[in-house]
Design an enzyme around this catalytic site. Structure first.
Site: not given
Ligand code: PGA
Length: 257
Positions: A96, A166
């Site tokens: 992440h 992401e």
């Molecule tokens: P968010 O987080 O939906 O609050 O942007 C997603 C993540 O960081 O996995």
């Protein structure tokens, strides 16, 4: 070959109490039973894993948010894949951006993936660029992440890997964040599939689910799933509200292929 979309709520370092975690998990599980076209999971903090594992089942599975890249031994503060495996942990998020920001490297992430696969826990490998540039270098940034993090993964294990795209600039807590569009998601999903296809062949790449994450909520979920072609979603903030998370499950159920 996967058929259902996968929606994983990333609770991050929330909620504060086990009681709240159990309440929210149970509420989501109750709702998730209705949405059979969707696979749902919650990625919870380690301390809640043993208790939430008792509640997890077919309607709602349990994911960890991290794992050690080592098998066992003198690694203070770490939690191994072997410790998670008997606790009904089906998935584990690795790489992440919030952990990469703390210094986690691609080679450590590769070690985590190896440990997870050995214990039959499916890795959810997060990739994503911190910025977009007009020269499209962001594509090669993601390619490097894929190549280095999957370095030890044989073709036979690729189908057990989930990739989550992401873009760091779209995550809800990023300063001066911007919204990613379904087009951003579609372009990167295709590029991830192409990179995996170059690494493992088209057939193997086809079996990998590519999720989208970054400020996903009940309003934009349909766009990422339909226009963006995402095979699932990884909402953070929205997953802290059982109601919002349920709304996302409902949408994913409705738009199923
Ligand atoms: P968010 O987080 O939906 O609050 O942007 C997603 C993540 O960081 O996995």
């Amino acid at each position: 070959m996967y058929t259902k979309r996968l929606i994983v709520g990333n609770w991050k370092m929330n909620p504060v109490t086990l009681a709240q975690a159990k309440r929210d998990f149970s509420a989501i599980k109750k709702a998730a039973v209705q949405y059979k076209n969707v696979e749902a999971a919650i990625a919870a903090p380690f301390v809640f894993v043993p208790e939430l594992g008792k509640l997890a089942g077919a309607a709602l599975s349990l994911a960890a948010q991290n794992v050690s890249s080592e098998k066992e031994g003198a690694f203070t503060g770490e939690v191994s894949a072997a410790m998670l495996a008997p606790l009904k942990v089906r998935y584990a998020v690795v790489g992440h951006s919030e952990r990469r920001a703390m210094g986690e490297t691609n080679s450590q992430i590769a070690g985590k993936i190896k440990q997870l696969l050995a214990k039959n826990i499916a890795p959810i490998l997060c990739v994503g660029e911190t910025e977009r540039d007009s020269g499209m270098w962001y594509l090669s940034a993601v390619k490097t992440q894929l190549e280095e993090c999957l370095a030890g993964v044989p073709k036979s294990a690729l189908g057990r890997i989930v990739v989550a795209y992401e873009p760091v600039w779209a995550i809800s807590t990023t300063e001066n964040r911007r919204d990613a569009t379904p087009e951003d998601c579609a372009e990167m999903r295709l590029y991830i599939k192409k990179t995996l296809s170059d690494m493992y062949g088209a057939r193997a790449a086809e079996g990998v689910r590519v999720l989208y994450g970054g400020s996903v909520d009940e309003k934009n979920a349909v766009g990422f799933l339909v226009g963006g072609g995402a095979d699932g979603l990884l909402p953070g903030r929205a997953s802290l509200s059982p109601k919002k998370f349920e709304a996302i499950l409902k949408i994913a159920h409705a738009v199923n292929r």
